[in-house]
Design an enzyme around this catalytic site. Structure first.
Site, PDB file in Angstrom:
ATOM      1  N   LYS A   1      63.979  25.078 110.723  1.00 23.77           N
ATOM      2  CA  LYS A   1      64.451  26.395 110.317  1.00 23.77           C
ATOM      3  C   LYS A   1      65.984  26.403 110.306  1.00 23.77           C
ATOM      4  CE  LYS A   1      60.720  29.099 109.999  1.00 23.77           C
ATOM      5  NZ  LYS A   1      60.432  30.015 108.869  1.00 23.77           N
TER       6      LYS A   1
ATOM      7  N   ASP B   1      58.285  29.821  98.636  1.00 26.58           N
ATOM      8  CA  ASP B   1      57.373  30.386  99.627  1.00 26.58           C
ATOM      9  C   ASP B   1      57.234  31.890  99.395  1.00 26.58           C
ATOM     10  OD1 ASP B   1      55.920  31.249 101.806  1.00 26.58           O
ATOM     11  OD2 ASP B   1      57.427  30.759 103.297  1.00 26.58           O
TER      12      ASP B   1
ATOM     13  N   ASP C   1      63.727  25.169 106.000  1.00 27.54           N
ATOM     14  CA  ASP C   1      63.215  26.471 105.572  1.00 27.54           C
ATOM     15  C   ASP C   1      64.311  27.506 105.751  1.00 27.54           C
ATOM     16  OD1 ASP C   1      61.751  28.669 104.883  1.00 27.54           O
ATOM     17  OD2 ASP C   1      60.379  28.594 106.586  1.00 27.54           O
TER      18      ASP C   1
ATOM     19  N   GLU D   1      62.953  24.881 101.426  1.00 29.35           N
ATOM     20  CA  GLU D   1      61.991  25.951 101.210  1.00 29.35           C
ATOM     21  C   GLU D   1      62.703  27.297 101.060  1.00 29.35           C
ATOM     22  OE1 GLU D   1      58.393  27.932 103.848  1.00 29.35           O
ATOM     23  OE2 GLU D   1      58.728  25.759 103.944  1.00 29.35           O
TER      24      GLU D   1
ATOM     25  N   LYS E   1      49.953  30.207 101.919  1.00 27.23           N
ATOM     26  CA  LYS E   1      49.460  30.617 103.233  1.00 27.23           C
ATOM     27  C   LYS E   1      48.199  31.436 103.027  1.00 27.23           C
ATOM     28  CE  LYS E   1      54.104  30.449 105.175  1.00 27.23           C
ATOM     29  NZ  LYS E   1      55.198  31.139 105.884  1.00 27.23           N
TER      30      LYS E   1
END
Length: 338
Positions: free
Chosen positions: A112, A197, A143, A169, A221
Protein backbone atom coordinates in the site's frame (compact mmCIF):
# COMPACT_ATOMS: atom_id res chain seq x y z
CA UNK A 1 -32.54 -21.75 -10.34
CA UNK A 2 -32.55 -22.04 -6.55
CA UNK A 3 -35.19 -20.21 -4.53
CA UNK A 4 -33.75 -17.33 -2.53
CA UNK A 5 -34.53 -17.12 1.19
CA UNK A 6 -37.03 -14.68 2.60
CA UNK A 7 -35.69 -11.95 4.84
CA UNK A 8 -36.91 -13.81 7.92
CA UNK A 9 -35.24 -17.02 6.76
CA UNK A 10 -32.01 -15.15 6.12
CA UNK A 11 -31.99 -13.55 9.55
CA UNK A 12 -32.68 -16.85 11.33
CA UNK A 13 -29.07 -17.97 10.89
CA UNK A 14 -27.43 -14.51 11.21
CA UNK A 15 -24.25 -14.30 13.27
CA UNK A 16 -22.46 -10.97 13.57
CA UNK A 17 -18.79 -11.14 14.48
CA UNK A 18 -16.19 -8.56 15.43
CA UNK A 19 -12.61 -9.48 14.53
CA UNK A 20 -9.81 -7.49 16.21
CA UNK A 21 -6.88 -6.74 13.93
CA UNK A 22 -3.19 -6.97 14.75
CA UNK A 23 -2.35 -4.35 12.10
CA UNK A 24 -4.59 -1.43 11.14
CA UNK A 25 -5.63 -1.79 7.51
CA UNK A 26 -7.59 0.73 5.48
CA UNK A 27 -8.04 2.61 8.76
CA UNK A 28 -9.85 -0.40 10.25
CA UNK A 29 -8.80 -1.82 13.64
CA UNK A 30 -11.84 -4.05 14.24
CA UNK A 31 -13.61 -5.77 11.34
CA UNK A 32 -17.31 -6.48 11.67
CA UNK A 33 -19.09 -8.96 9.43
CA UNK A 34 -22.46 -10.66 9.15
CA UNK A 35 -22.47 -14.40 8.42
CA UNK A 36 -25.38 -16.55 7.26
CA UNK A 37 -25.64 -20.32 7.14
CA UNK A 38 -26.81 -21.23 3.64
CA UNK A 39 -27.76 -24.72 2.42
CA UNK A 40 -24.23 -25.39 1.18
CA UNK A 41 -22.24 -23.60 3.86
CA UNK A 42 -21.59 -20.22 5.45
CA UNK A 43 -21.65 -16.99 3.42
CA UNK A 44 -20.57 -13.46 4.31
CA UNK A 45 -22.04 -9.96 4.09
CA UNK A 46 -19.50 -7.35 5.22
CA UNK A 47 -19.70 -4.01 3.44
CA UNK A 48 -17.68 -1.42 5.33
CA UNK A 49 -19.65 0.45 7.95
CA UNK A 50 -19.72 3.74 6.08
CA UNK A 51 -21.25 2.31 2.90
CA UNK A 52 -24.80 3.43 2.15
CA UNK A 53 -27.58 0.99 1.32
CA UNK A 54 -27.31 1.37 -2.46
CA UNK A 55 -23.69 0.21 -2.42
CA UNK A 56 -24.01 -2.28 0.43
CA UNK A 57 -26.94 -4.06 -1.23
CA UNK A 58 -24.60 -5.38 -3.93
CA UNK A 59 -22.62 -7.14 -1.18
CA UNK A 60 -25.84 -8.77 0.04
CA UNK A 61 -26.56 -9.88 -3.53
CA UNK A 62 -23.16 -11.60 -3.48
CA UNK A 63 -24.01 -13.48 -0.28
CA UNK A 64 -27.34 -14.61 -1.69
CA UNK A 65 -25.66 -15.65 -4.93
CA UNK A 66 -22.97 -17.62 -3.10
CA UNK A 67 -25.34 -19.40 -0.76
CA UNK A 68 -28.47 -20.01 -2.77
CA UNK A 69 -27.55 -20.03 -6.48
CA UNK A 70 -25.58 -22.50 -8.62
CA UNK A 71 -21.91 -21.57 -8.68
CA UNK A 72 -19.28 -21.80 -11.45
CA UNK A 73 -17.23 -24.96 -11.53
CA UNK A 74 -13.53 -24.65 -10.61
CA UNK A 75 -10.91 -25.13 -13.31
CA UNK A 76 -7.94 -25.28 -10.89
CA UNK A 77 -7.29 -26.91 -7.54
CA UNK A 78 -5.09 -24.22 -6.05
CA UNK A 79 -5.01 -20.41 -6.15
CA UNK A 80 -1.72 -18.53 -5.57
CA UNK A 81 -1.91 -15.85 -2.87
CA UNK A 82 0.16 -12.72 -2.33
CA UNK A 83 1.22 -11.14 0.94
CA UNK A 84 -0.06 -7.61 1.61
CA UNK A 85 1.91 -4.80 3.21
CA UNK A 86 -0.19 -2.00 4.74
CA UNK A 87 1.11 1.56 4.74
CA UNK A 88 3.29 1.04 7.80
CA UNK A 89 6.62 2.71 8.53
CA UNK A 90 9.56 0.97 6.86
CA UNK A 91 10.85 -0.14 10.25
CA UNK A 92 7.72 -2.27 10.75
CA UNK A 93 7.95 -4.12 7.43
CA UNK A 94 9.84 -7.19 8.77
CA UNK A 95 7.35 -7.54 11.64
CA UNK A 96 4.32 -7.38 9.31
CA UNK A 97 5.79 -9.86 6.83
CA UNK A 98 6.52 -12.23 9.71
CA UNK A 99 2.76 -12.50 10.31
CA UNK A 100 2.51 -14.41 7.04
CA UNK A 101 4.71 -17.14 8.46
CA UNK A 102 7.40 -18.94 6.47
CA UNK A 103 8.16 -16.81 3.39
CA UNK A 104 9.78 -19.63 1.41
CA UNK A 105 6.81 -19.98 -0.94
CA UNK A 106 6.18 -16.25 -1.29
CA UNK A 107 6.19 -14.95 -4.86
CA UNK A 108 4.28 -11.65 -4.64
CA UNK A 109 3.83 -8.78 -2.17
CA UNK A 110 1.25 -6.04 -2.56
CA UNK A 111 2.39 -2.78 -0.95
CA UNK A 112 0.00 0.00 0.00
CA UNK A 113 1.28 3.47 -0.93
CA UNK A 114 0.03 7.07 -1.03
CA UNK A 115 -1.42 6.96 2.49
CA UNK A 116 -2.86 10.23 3.71
CA UNK A 117 -0.25 12.38 5.41
CA UNK A 118 2.69 10.54 3.85
CA UNK A 119 5.13 11.54 1.10
CA UNK A 120 6.60 9.58 -1.78
CA UNK A 121 9.78 9.09 0.21
CA UNK A 122 7.78 7.10 2.78
CA UNK A 123 6.58 4.84 -0.04
CA UNK A 124 10.12 4.42 -1.37
CA UNK A 125 11.36 3.52 2.10
CA UNK A 126 8.59 0.94 2.54
CA UNK A 127 9.33 -0.60 -0.86
CA UNK A 128 13.07 -0.72 -0.11
CA UNK A 129 12.35 -2.46 3.19
CA UNK A 130 10.11 -5.02 1.49
CA UNK A 131 12.72 -5.72 -1.18
CA UNK A 132 15.40 -6.17 1.49
CA UNK A 133 13.32 -8.82 3.25
CA UNK A 134 11.98 -10.76 0.24
CA UNK A 135 14.87 -10.43 -2.21
CA UNK A 136 14.91 -9.66 -5.91
CA UNK A 137 12.93 -12.66 -7.22
CA UNK A 138 9.64 -11.85 -5.49
CA UNK A 139 7.18 -9.68 -7.40
CA UNK A 140 6.10 -6.38 -5.87
CA UNK A 141 2.90 -4.57 -6.80
CA UNK A 142 1.63 -1.30 -5.36
CA UNK A 143 -1.89 -0.13 -4.52
CA UNK A 144 -2.60 3.60 -4.65
CA UNK A 145 -6.40 3.57 -4.18
CA UNK A 146 -6.69 6.41 -6.71
CA UNK A 147 -5.04 8.99 -4.47
CA UNK A 148 -2.53 10.44 -6.93
CA UNK A 149 -3.27 13.15 -9.45
CA UNK A 150 -2.28 12.40 -13.03
CA UNK A 151 0.97 14.37 -12.73
CA UNK A 152 1.76 12.84 -9.33
CA UNK A 153 1.17 9.33 -10.68
CA UNK A 154 3.45 9.85 -13.67
CA UNK A 155 6.23 11.30 -11.51
CA UNK A 156 5.86 8.61 -8.84
CA UNK A 157 5.79 5.65 -11.22
CA UNK A 158 8.77 7.03 -13.09
CA UNK A 159 10.68 6.94 -9.81
CA UNK A 160 9.25 3.67 -8.46
CA UNK A 161 9.82 1.71 -11.68
CA UNK A 162 13.27 0.82 -10.32
CA UNK A 163 11.63 -1.57 -7.85
CA UNK A 164 10.54 -3.79 -10.75
CA UNK A 165 6.83 -3.32 -10.11
CA UNK A 166 4.50 -6.06 -11.28
CA UNK A 167 1.81 -3.39 -11.67
CA UNK A 168 0.35 -0.26 -10.07
CA UNK A 169 -3.22 -0.65 -8.85
CA UNK A 170 -5.60 2.30 -9.40
CA UNK A 171 -2.90 5.02 -9.38
CA UNK A 172 -5.44 7.71 -10.35
CA UNK A 173 -9.14 8.07 -9.68
CA UNK A 174 -10.94 8.12 -13.03
CA UNK A 175 -11.02 5.85 -16.05
CA UNK A 176 -10.03 8.76 -18.30
CA UNK A 177 -7.00 9.48 -16.12
CA UNK A 178 -5.99 5.82 -16.17
CA UNK A 179 -6.09 5.83 -19.96
CA UNK A 180 -4.09 9.03 -20.19
CA UNK A 181 -1.54 7.77 -17.64
CA UNK A 182 -0.94 4.62 -19.69
CA UNK A 183 -0.25 6.81 -22.72
CA UNK A 184 2.16 9.03 -20.76
CA UNK A 185 4.05 6.05 -19.35
CA UNK A 186 4.31 4.40 -22.77
CA UNK A 187 5.62 7.60 -24.35
CA UNK A 188 8.26 7.84 -21.62
CA UNK A 189 9.15 4.12 -21.89
CA UNK A 190 8.16 3.54 -18.26
CA UNK A 191 7.20 -0.12 -18.08
CA UNK A 192 4.77 -0.24 -15.15
CA UNK A 193 1.48 -1.97 -16.05
CA UNK A 194 -1.73 -0.40 -14.76
CA UNK A 195 -4.47 -2.30 -12.91
CA UNK A 196 -8.01 -0.98 -12.42
CA UNK A 197 -9.74 -1.65 -9.10
CA UNK A 198 -12.17 1.09 -8.01
CA UNK A 199 -12.82 1.82 -11.69
CA UNK A 200 -14.24 -1.71 -11.89
CA UNK A 201 -15.99 -2.34 -8.58
CA UNK A 202 -17.40 1.17 -8.02
CA UNK A 203 -18.31 1.96 -11.61
CA UNK A 204 -21.75 1.91 -13.17
CA UNK A 205 -20.11 0.62 -16.35
CA UNK A 206 -16.94 -1.43 -15.71
CA UNK A 207 -16.61 -2.02 -19.45
CA UNK A 208 -15.37 1.54 -19.94
CA UNK A 209 -11.98 0.43 -18.59
CA UNK A 210 -11.55 -1.88 -21.57
CA UNK A 211 -13.26 0.44 -24.05
CA UNK A 212 -10.85 3.29 -23.27
CA UNK A 213 -7.77 1.09 -22.99
CA UNK A 214 -7.39 2.29 -19.42
CA UNK A 215 -5.75 -0.78 -17.86
CA UNK A 216 -3.53 -3.78 -18.53
CA UNK A 217 -5.45 -5.91 -16.02
CA UNK A 218 -8.36 -5.64 -13.58
CA UNK A 219 -8.89 -6.31 -9.89
CA UNK A 220 -12.14 -8.08 -9.06
CA UNK A 221 -13.70 -8.57 -5.63
CA UNK A 222 -16.53 -11.03 -5.22
CA UNK A 223 -18.58 -9.22 -2.58
CA UNK A 224 -18.51 -5.65 -3.97
CA UNK A 225 -19.28 -6.88 -7.50
CA UNK A 226 -22.30 -8.94 -6.52
CA UNK A 227 -21.04 -12.51 -6.71
CA UNK A 228 -19.17 -15.09 -8.73
CA UNK A 229 -21.26 -14.97 -11.88
CA UNK A 230 -21.05 -11.19 -12.07
CA UNK A 231 -17.26 -11.37 -11.65
CA UNK A 232 -16.89 -13.93 -14.42
CA UNK A 233 -19.11 -11.85 -16.72
CA UNK A 234 -16.93 -8.77 -16.17
CA UNK A 235 -13.71 -10.69 -16.77
CA UNK A 236 -15.12 -12.21 -19.95
CA UNK A 237 -16.52 -8.93 -21.29
CA UNK A 238 -13.41 -6.83 -20.60
CA UNK A 239 -11.10 -9.47 -22.04
CA UNK A 240 -8.42 -8.42 -19.54
CA UNK A 241 -6.39 -10.56 -17.13
CA UNK A 242 -7.91 -10.52 -13.65
CA UNK A 243 -6.69 -10.70 -10.06
CA UNK A 244 -9.19 -11.71 -7.37
CA UNK A 245 -8.75 -9.77 -4.16
CA UNK A 246 -10.45 -9.68 -0.78
CA UNK A 247 -12.32 -6.79 0.80
CA UNK A 248 -10.78 -7.49 4.21
CA UNK A 249 -13.10 -10.48 4.48
CA UNK A 250 -13.33 -13.06 7.21
CA UNK A 251 -12.27 -16.59 6.30
CA UNK A 252 -15.79 -17.14 4.92
CA UNK A 253 -15.36 -14.33 2.39
CA UNK A 254 -11.79 -15.38 1.63
CA UNK A 255 -13.01 -18.86 0.76
CA UNK A 256 -15.65 -17.32 -1.51
CA UNK A 257 -12.93 -15.32 -3.28
CA UNK A 258 -10.86 -18.49 -3.70
CA UNK A 259 -13.80 -20.29 -5.29
CA UNK A 260 -14.25 -17.40 -7.70
CA UNK A 261 -10.53 -17.33 -8.55
CA UNK A 262 -10.57 -21.08 -9.11
CA UNK A 263 -13.32 -20.62 -11.70
CA UNK A 264 -11.54 -17.97 -13.78
CA UNK A 265 -10.58 -19.26 -17.23
CA UNK A 266 -7.04 -17.91 -16.76
CA UNK A 267 -5.10 -16.77 -13.71
CA UNK A 268 -1.73 -15.15 -14.39
CA UNK A 269 -1.14 -13.38 -11.06
CA UNK A 270 -1.27 -14.19 -7.36
CA UNK A 271 -4.54 -13.21 -5.71
CA UNK A 272 -5.06 -10.86 -2.77
CA UNK A 273 -6.61 -13.44 -0.46
CA UNK A 274 -4.06 -13.38 2.36
CA UNK A 275 -5.48 -10.57 4.50
CA UNK A 276 -6.54 -13.03 7.19
CA UNK A 277 -3.00 -12.60 8.51
CA UNK A 278 -4.10 -9.22 9.88
CA UNK A 279 -6.74 -10.68 12.22
CA UNK A 280 -5.88 -11.75 15.75
CA UNK A 281 -8.46 -14.50 15.31
CA UNK A 282 -10.78 -15.61 12.53
CA UNK A 283 -14.01 -17.62 12.38
CA UNK A 284 -12.31 -20.87 11.39
CA UNK A 285 -10.04 -23.03 13.51
CA UNK A 286 -6.95 -22.80 11.29
CA UNK A 287 -5.58 -20.80 8.38
CA UNK A 288 -6.98 -21.26 4.89
CA UNK A 289 -3.75 -20.17 3.18
CA UNK A 290 -0.83 -22.60 3.19
CA UNK A 291 2.51 -21.80 1.54
CA UNK A 292 0.88 -18.79 -0.15
CA UNK A 293 -1.79 -20.86 -1.86
CA UNK A 294 -5.41 -21.63 -1.07
CA UNK A 295 -7.53 -24.57 -2.17
CA UNK A 296 -11.05 -23.63 -3.24
CA UNK A 297 -13.80 -24.97 -1.01
CA UNK A 298 -16.24 -24.18 1.79
CA UNK A 299 -14.64 -23.39 5.16
CA UNK A 300 -15.67 -25.13 8.36
CA UNK A 301 -16.74 -22.32 10.68
CA UNK A 302 -15.69 -22.88 14.28
CA UNK A 303 -18.60 -22.69 16.75
CA UNK A 304 -16.36 -21.55 19.59
CA UNK A 305 -14.95 -18.76 17.45
CA UNK A 306 -18.45 -17.58 16.58
CA UNK A 307 -19.31 -17.35 20.27
CA UNK A 308 -16.09 -15.65 21.30
CA UNK A 309 -16.10 -13.18 18.41
CA UNK A 310 -19.80 -12.35 18.73
CA UNK A 311 -20.31 -8.61 18.24
CA UNK A 312 -23.02 -8.33 20.89
CA UNK A 313 -26.71 -7.50 20.93
CA UNK A 314 -26.46 -3.83 19.98
CA UNK A 315 -24.21 -4.39 16.96
CA UNK A 316 -26.23 -7.39 15.83
CA UNK A 317 -29.36 -5.22 15.93
CA UNK A 318 -27.61 -2.60 13.80
CA UNK A 319 -26.66 -5.24 11.22
CA UNK A 320 -30.17 -6.70 11.20
CA UNK A 321 -31.55 -3.30 10.23
CA UNK A 322 -28.87 -2.88 7.59
CA UNK A 323 -29.61 -6.30 6.11
CA UNK A 324 -33.33 -5.50 6.01
CA UNK A 325 -32.64 -2.22 4.19
CA UNK A 326 -30.38 -3.93 1.66
CA UNK A 327 -32.83 -6.79 1.15
CA UNK A 328 -35.58 -4.25 0.45
CA UNK A 329 -33.28 -2.47 -2.02
CA UNK A 330 -32.60 -5.71 -3.87
CA UNK A 331 -36.31 -6.50 -3.94
CA UNK A 332 -37.07 -3.09 -5.46
CA UNK A 333 -34.29 -3.52 -8.02
CA UNK A 334 -35.36 -7.03 -9.00
CA UNK A 335 -36.67 -7.44 -12.56
CA UNK A 336 -39.58 -9.38 -11.04
CA UNK A 337 -40.62 -6.46 -8.83
CA UNK A 338 -43.97 -4.91 -9.72
Amino acid sequence: MSILPSLDELLETLRVVSLPMNTPFRGVTVREAALFEAPGGWVEFSPFLEYETAEASTWLAAALDAGWQPQPEPVRRSVPVNATMPAVPASQVPEVLARFGDLTGLNTVKVKVAARGEALEDDRARLRAVREVVGDEVRIRIDVNGRWSLDEAFAALTQLERFGLEYAEQPVATVEELARLREMLANAAVTVPIAADESIRKAEDPMRVAALGAADLIIVKAQPLGGARRVLDIVRDTGLPAVVSSALDTAVGIAFGARVAAALPALEHACGLGTGAFFDRDVVAGPLVHDFAIAPGWPEVDADALRQLDAGTARTGWWRERIADCYAQLTRDSPDAD
